[in-house]
Design a protein around this motif. Structure first.
Motif, PDB file in Angstrom:
ATOM      1  N   ARG A   1     -33.775-131.432 -15.256  1.00  0.00           N
ATOM      2  CA  ARG A   1     -33.400-131.421 -16.666  1.00  0.00           C
ATOM      3  C   ARG A   1     -31.959-131.877 -16.780  1.00  0.00           C
ATOM      4  N   THR A   2     -31.614-132.357 -17.961  1.00  0.00           N
ATOM      5  CA  THR A   2     -30.253-132.811 -18.151  1.00  0.00           C
ATOM      6  C   THR A   2     -29.291-131.643 -18.155  1.00  0.00           C
ATOM      7  N   LEU A   3     -28.177-131.841 -17.473  1.00  0.00           N
ATOM      8  CA  LEU A   3     -27.196-130.768 -17.325  1.00  0.00           C
ATOM      9  C   LEU A   3     -26.514-130.421 -18.641  1.00  0.00           C
ATOM     10  N   SER A   4     -26.529-131.344 -19.581  1.00  0.00           N
ATOM     11  CA  SER A   4     -25.789-131.147 -20.836  1.00  0.00           C
ATOM     12  C   SER A   4     -26.319-129.985 -21.667  1.00  0.00           C
ATOM     13  N   THR A   5     -27.522-129.502 -21.346  1.00  0.00           N
ATOM     14  CA  THR A   5     -28.090-128.388 -22.102  1.00  0.00           C
ATOM     15  C   THR A   5     -27.669-127.026 -21.552  1.00  0.00           C
ATOM     16  N   TYR A   6     -26.835-127.015 -20.519  1.00  0.00           N
ATOM     17  CA  TYR A   6     -26.443-125.763 -19.878  1.00  0.00           C
ATOM     18  C   TYR A   6     -24.927-125.600 -19.832  1.00  0.00           C
ATOM     19  N   ALA A   7     -24.489-124.373 -20.036  1.00  0.00           N
ATOM     20  CA  ALA A   7     -23.157-124.017 -19.573  1.00  0.00           C
ATOM     21  C   ALA A   7     -23.271-123.826 -18.060  1.00  0.00           C
ATOM     22  N   MET A   8     -22.221-124.180 -17.344  1.00  0.00           N
ATOM     23  CA  MET A   8     -22.279-124.144 -15.885  1.00  0.00           C
ATOM     24  C   MET A   8     -21.195-123.245 -15.310  1.00  0.00           C
ATOM     25  N   GLY A   9     -21.539-122.591 -14.228  1.00  0.00           N
ATOM     26  CA  GLY A   9     -20.589-121.713 -13.579  1.00  0.00           C
ATOM     27  C   GLY A   9     -20.555-121.909 -12.081  1.00  0.00           C
ATOM     28  N   TRP A  10     -19.459-121.466 -11.502  1.00  0.00           N
ATOM     29  CA  TRP A  10     -19.326-121.373 -10.051  1.00  0.00           C
ATOM     30  C   TRP A  10     -19.055-119.913  -9.678  1.00  0.00           C
ATOM     31  N   PHE A  11     -19.712-119.481  -8.628  1.00  0.00           N
ATOM     32  CA  PHE A  11     -19.516-118.150  -8.075  1.00  0.00           C
ATOM     33  C   PHE A  11     -19.299-118.288  -6.570  1.00  0.00           C
ATOM     34  N   ARG A  12     -18.818-117.225  -5.952  1.00  0.00           N
ATOM     35  CA  ARG A  12     -18.689-117.234  -4.502  1.00  0.00           C
ATOM     36  C   ARG A  12     -19.066-115.868  -3.952  1.00  0.00           C
ATOM     37  N   GLN A  13     -19.435-115.861  -2.671  1.00  0.00           N
ATOM     38  CA  GLN A  13     -19.935-114.629  -2.080  1.00  0.00           C
ATOM     39  C   GLN A  13     -19.637-114.567  -0.592  1.00  0.00           C
ATOM     40  N   LEU A  14     -19.177-113.403  -0.169  1.00  0.00           N
ATOM     41  CA  LEU A  14     -19.020-113.112   1.249  1.00  0.00           C
ATOM     42  C   LEU A  14     -20.191-112.265   1.703  1.00  0.00           C
ATOM     43  N   PRO A  15     -20.549-112.319   2.996  1.00  0.00           N
ATOM     44  CA  PRO A  15     -21.673-111.512   3.481  1.00  0.00           C
ATOM     45  C   PRO A  15     -21.485-110.032   3.160  1.00  0.00           C
ATOM     46  N   GLY A  16     -22.509-109.426   2.616  1.00  0.00           N
ATOM     47  CA  GLY A  16     -22.465-108.002   2.321  1.00  0.00           C
ATOM     48  C   GLY A  16     -21.713-107.639   1.064  1.00  0.00           C
ATOM     49  N   LYS A  17     -21.222-108.639   0.343  1.00  0.00           N
ATOM     50  CA  LYS A  17     -20.466-108.360  -0.880  1.00  0.00           C
ATOM     51  C   LYS A  17     -21.174-108.964  -2.078  1.00  0.00           C
ATOM     52  N   GLU A  18     -20.787-108.499  -3.250  1.00  0.00           N
ATOM     53  CA  GLU A  18     -21.370-109.025  -4.480  1.00  0.00           C
ATOM     54  C   GLU A  18     -20.822-110.424  -4.771  1.00  0.00           C
ATOM     55  N   ARG A  19     -21.623-111.170  -5.520  1.00  0.00           N
ATOM     56  CA  ARG A  19     -21.209-112.501  -5.916  1.00  0.00           C
ATOM     57  C   ARG A  19     -20.071-112.382  -6.936  1.00  0.00           C
ATOM     58  N   GLU A  20     -19.018-113.178  -6.714  1.00  0.00           N
ATOM     59  CA  GLU A  20     -17.813-113.096  -7.545  1.00  0.00           C
ATOM     60  C   GLU A  20     -17.712-114.316  -8.460  1.00  0.00           C
TER      61      GLU A  20
END
Length: 128
Positions: free
Chosen positions: A27-46
């Protein structure tokens, strides 16, 4: 449904830069807001960064503000994360994600539950 694939991760020395890409298909990306997250092993996604559907005002996590920049190129169906002045504590797997809700409340934009589609992640390692 949209499929997301991240790329651009790798090993870099502290103080260096990397640019991550998130390519979308289905699908075209223009229909979405986009985010970046990061995660270390055993930790929650930040939460790292978010860009709305039409570009405009971006949002950043406190730990990356002033160093990272999120942009999008809807013609290429791709979102980017430019990471400068990298620190060892930036080491993580980085994920891009898509939020289809155009009315997402500001208070919810940093939460993983606001994003419906996720990529598989790309590893970023920053050496000291």
């Amino acid at each position: 449904q949209v499929r997301l694939v991240e790329s651009g991760g790798g090993l870099v020395q502290a103080g260096g830069s990397l640019r991550l890409s998130c390519a979308a298909s289905g699908r075209t990306l223009s229909t979405y807001a986009m985010g970046w997250f990061r995660q270390l092993p055993g930790k929650e996604r930040e939460f790292v960064a978010r860009i709305p559907r039409s570009g405009g005002t971006t949002l950043y996590g406190d730990s990356v503000k002033g160093r990272f920049t999120i942009t999008r190129d809807d013609a290429k169906n791709t979102v980017y994360l430019q990471m400068n002045s990298l620190k060892p504590e930036d080491t993580a797997v980085y994920f891009c994600a898509a939020d289809p809700d155009p009315m997402r409340l500001m208070s919810s934009r940093r939460y993983t539950t606001s994003y419906y589609y996720w990529g598989q992640g790309t590893q970023v390692t920053v050496s000291s």
